[in-house]
Design an enzyme around this catalytic site. Structure first.
Site, PDB file in Angstrom:
ATOM      1  CB  CYS A  13      -0.944   0.018   1.204  1.00 31.69           C
ATOM      2  SG  CYS A  13      -0.130   0.326   2.782  1.00 31.69           S
ATOM      3  CB  CYS A  16       4.653  -0.180   1.568  1.00 28.60           C
ATOM      4  SG  CYS A  16       3.673  -1.427   2.417  1.00 28.60           S
ATOM      5  CG  ASP A 423      11.469  31.678 -31.464  1.00 27.65           C
ATOM      6  OD1 ASP A 423      11.768  32.875 -31.550  1.00 27.65           O
ATOM      7  OD2 ASP A 423      12.055  30.773 -32.082  1.00 27.65           O
ATOM      8  CG  ASP A 621      13.360  25.976 -33.009  1.00 25.53           C
ATOM      9  OD1 ASP A 621      13.502  27.206 -32.821  1.00 25.53           O
ATOM     10  OD2 ASP A 621      13.632  25.423 -34.094  1.00 25.53           O
ATOM     11  CG  ASP A 625      13.827  30.236 -28.761  1.00 27.39           C
ATOM     12  OD1 ASP A 625      13.659  31.460 -28.822  1.00 27.39           O
ATOM     13  OD2 ASP A 625      13.741  29.478 -29.742  1.00 27.39           O
TER      14      ASP A 625
END
Length: 728
Positions: A13, A16, A423, A621, A625
């Protein structure tokens, strides 16, 4: 510092998982430890060795193994006989033993005077209690030895109370020990049915948990075991671990591509669906990059290996998904605190229930039944599973769609995004600009192109690649570069031969003290056409201007419309000329566009938006950036971009489709919504059922069924996220 991932066996459970976390965090040198009960995995970071961690897990009462062993069905012994695991065999036996008890209960309810003898009930119940239910005693002992309490303690106490009370009644009837319980009811059936139902629930829960984590297993299944490598002009099949960067690999039709590489011979349609989420095969020809784990179509390919082992795209994807799935949402910290005190509180409630019924004048039997029902029906598992199962299912569904979510915090923030900033280059545009025109003041076109392209040899910027492609197409030999300096968002400084070049936008020229008035009319015409002007100066003298055009992605307008349809504001932040940026923004329907921004300018604008209460996502990308992606509440990188952008971003889009931005926000909202639903039902279940058990309304058998159902229902609700798909 090292990071380790272990598969954990023996947890029953969420308590634990919390206990094991505490044990790992106490190990000297451990900086961070997270244990995920739903995935049965531990992630540990620190200046510590693997053996020490494995030993600390063992001392805590569990077992740690390598995470990429074959996936298994549950947390216990899994040897198979006649196609069934030990756990399933035990459940089958428990069900068969339960049938006579159920028949006994039904017939007695109907008023038929038939039933099992007391000692026959004892003989049937004993193996269920101590053999099939032995796991609960073992788990309870380990928990109590570690100074904690978990679900096993509740189940062991509850079923033991029912079993041993019934045994005492039997012994009383035989006159043993001077007991006076001969008229008491036997509750062997309660112990048997509770253990059977809980075992059935745990198996269903384990199967459902495995199903939520299917995305990782599917990704792992993509990893080929071998590769066909060209060695000394002969094809040799080697283990994938023996492939090195630069090896030439042969991929036949229908085979999996073993590693990331570049095609040096042949062409074929490649199915990248499970890696990028792209539903249709894509044509890959000579010079194109291919991803390991993709499936080759009908062509024969010869590849040069570029990334192998842990550096491959597939390995990176698996690491990102695992990291996201193993993380803990902020709300989970509250749930953990509640779960930590849950079992002790239930034990107190059970004792109070027993005492309360006795003080109210009820018999010991009625008091015991109510206390047993409290122990059996209360379980922290539903609470513990509510958040991690939803995260596992949600991030898995996102990965299948080509959306990689790096961490759980990204989900939390993406759920609340109000503004999306794009961008331009490589995000809304194709990222492959081409030179459309050149105007020179004293050189011919080829001469100025030779200087400009030579200077760009040290740059990875998309605009630089446009110069290099043009020079290659015209077969212009490049000159050596002795010095090179990049000015992010503005341009470059370079020394080509004996000449010093300045290449960039008007701001770059102004910094260098170079007048550009002579070419301003040409620059304005270029900007009016949506083209980017790039000036070139040699030894402090303006020599020309190039116009570059980067075509818009065909899906950019649709992506912007989707976001706006969901009530999200959109804008563009670009280093390009303001008039170019404004023209593009108008063409695709963006609400705002800011141009001529340096990286620090983008960061400042994002900070301003956040200061005004906006939750901002930034999509980019490029290397320039990265600061903006880090500043935003949610950084989203195009997978076709730079490694720096992808490492900085919280979310990576595995294919250059800007519509995935809206999809990423949608799956984040769906996942957070599912977490809230799970937590609501888990809390409501306990709030409603525990008082019913205290009042004696629920029998132990019904309580066991309800407890098993609570965990299964939470996991099943999370599984619904697997059906999520992009809406385009």
């Amino acid at each position: 510092m090292s990071s380790y991932v272990f598969a954990i066996e023996g947890m029953t459970c969420s308590n634990c998982a919390q206990r094991l976390e505490k044990a790992l965090r106490k190990v000297p040198g451990v900086l961070k430890a997270d244990v995920n009960f739903a995935l049965e995995k531990a992630n540990v970071t620190g200046a510590v060795d693997r053996a020490t961690l494995i030993e600390s897990v063992r001392v805590a009462g569990y077992a740690a193994t390598e995470p990429d062993l074959p996936a298994r069905d549950g947390p216990h012994d899994r040897s198979f006989v006649f196609g069934l695991s030990d756990e399933l065999w035990q459940l089958v036996i428990a069900v068969f033993i339960s049938l006579p008890f159920l028949a006994h209960m039904v017939l007695m309810t109907l008023g038929l005077n038939w039933g099992l003898s007391g000692w026959l009930q004892f003989a049937l119940a004993a193996p269920v209690q101590f053999w099939i239910g032995g796991r609960f005693y073992i788990g309870a002992w380990k928990a109590l030895r570690a100074g904690a309490a978990n679900m096993d303690v509740l189940v062991a106490l509850g079923t033991s109370a029912a079993f041993f009370y019934s045994l005492a009644v039997l012994l009383s009837a035989e006159g043993f020990l001077g007991l006076a319980l001969a008229d008491g009811h036997l509750y062997f059936e309660a112990a048997v049915i509770v253990i059977t139902l809980i075992l059935a629930g745990k198996l269903l829960e384990a199967r459902a948990k495995r199903s939520t984590a299917s995305a990782i297993r599917e990704l792992m299944a993509l990893r080929p075991e071998t590769a066909r490598v060209l060695r000394a002009d002969a094809e040799v099949t080697v283990s994938i671990s023996e492939v090195r960067s630069g090896d030439v690999i042969i991929v036949k039709p229908g085979e999996k591509i073993p590693v990331d590489g570049q095609i040096i011979e042949g062409s074929s349609e490649v199915d990248e669906a499970l890696v990028t989420g792209e539903s249709l095969p894509v044509l890959r020809a000579m010079g194109a990059a291919v991803i390991g784990g993709s499936i080759n179509g009908s062509g024969l390919l010869k590849l040069e290996a570029r990334a192998v082992g842990e550096d491959s795209t597939l390995a990176r994807i698996i690491r990102l998904v695992e990291r996201a799935q193993s993380g803990k949402a902020p709300v989970q910290q509250l749930v953990d605190r509640i779960s930590a005190v849950f079992v002790p509180v239930i034990l107190l409630i059970a004792v109070a229930t027993l005492a309360g019924w006795l003080l109210a004048g009820a018999g010991f039997e009625s008091a015991l039944v109510a206390a047993v029902s409290v122990l059996v029906i209360a379980c922290p598992c539903a609470l513990g599973l509510a958040t991690p199962t939803a995260i596992v299912a949600g991030t898995g569904a996102a990965a299948k769609a080509g959306i990689l979510i790096k961490d759980v915090e990204a989900l939390e923030h993406a759920n609340r995004v109000t503004t999306v900033a794009f961008d331009k280059t490589g995000t809304l545009t194709e990222g492959t600009p081409a030179i459309r025109d050149v105007v020179t003041l004293k050189d011919d076109d080829d001469a100025i192109l030779r200087l400009a392209a030579s200077a760009q040899q040290g740059s990875e910027h998309p605009l630089a690649k446009a110069f290099l492609r043009q020079a290659d197409e015209r077969a212009i030999a490049l000159l050596p570069v002795s010095e090179f300096e990049s000015r992010a968002g503005r341009g470059i400084l370079a020394q080509v031969g004996t000449e010093n070049l300045v290449i960039g936008n008007p701001e770059m020229m102004a910094e260098a003290g170079i007048e550009i008035e002579a070419l301003m009319p040409q620059q304005e015409k270029m900007a009016a056409r949506g083209e980017t002007p790039v000036f070139v100066a040699v030894d402090g003298e303006l020599r020309g201007v190039f116009s570059l055009n980067d075509p818009l992605r065909t899906l950019s307008a649709a992506a912007v419309k989707q976001l706006q349809g969901n009530g999200i504001q959109t804008l563009m932040l670009s280093g390009d000329n303001q008039s170019v940026v404004a023209r593009i923004a108008q063409s695709i329907g963006l609400e705002r566009a800011l141009g001529a921004l340096r990286p620090e300018g983008k960061v400042a604008e994002l900070a301003r938006l956040r200061a005004h209460g906006e939750v901002v996502a930034m999509i980019g990308d490029g290397v320039n950036d990265a600061p903006a992606l880090a500043e935003a509440d949610v950084g989203i990188a195009m997978g076709s971009g730079s490694d720096v952008a992808m490492e900085t971003a919280a979310i990576t889009l595995m294919r250059p489709d800007p519509r995935l931005v809206s999809a990423a926000l949608q799956i984040a909202r769906a996942t957070v919504s599912k977490i809230r639903q799970n937590l609501f039902w888990a809390f409501v279940y306990n709030i409603v059922c525990i008082p019913l058990a205290v009042s004696g309304v629920l029998s132990p058998a019904f309580a066991g069924a309800a407890m098993a159902f609570s965990s299964v229902s939470v996991v099943t609700n999370s599984l619904l996220l697997k059906r999520w798909k992009t809406r385009f």
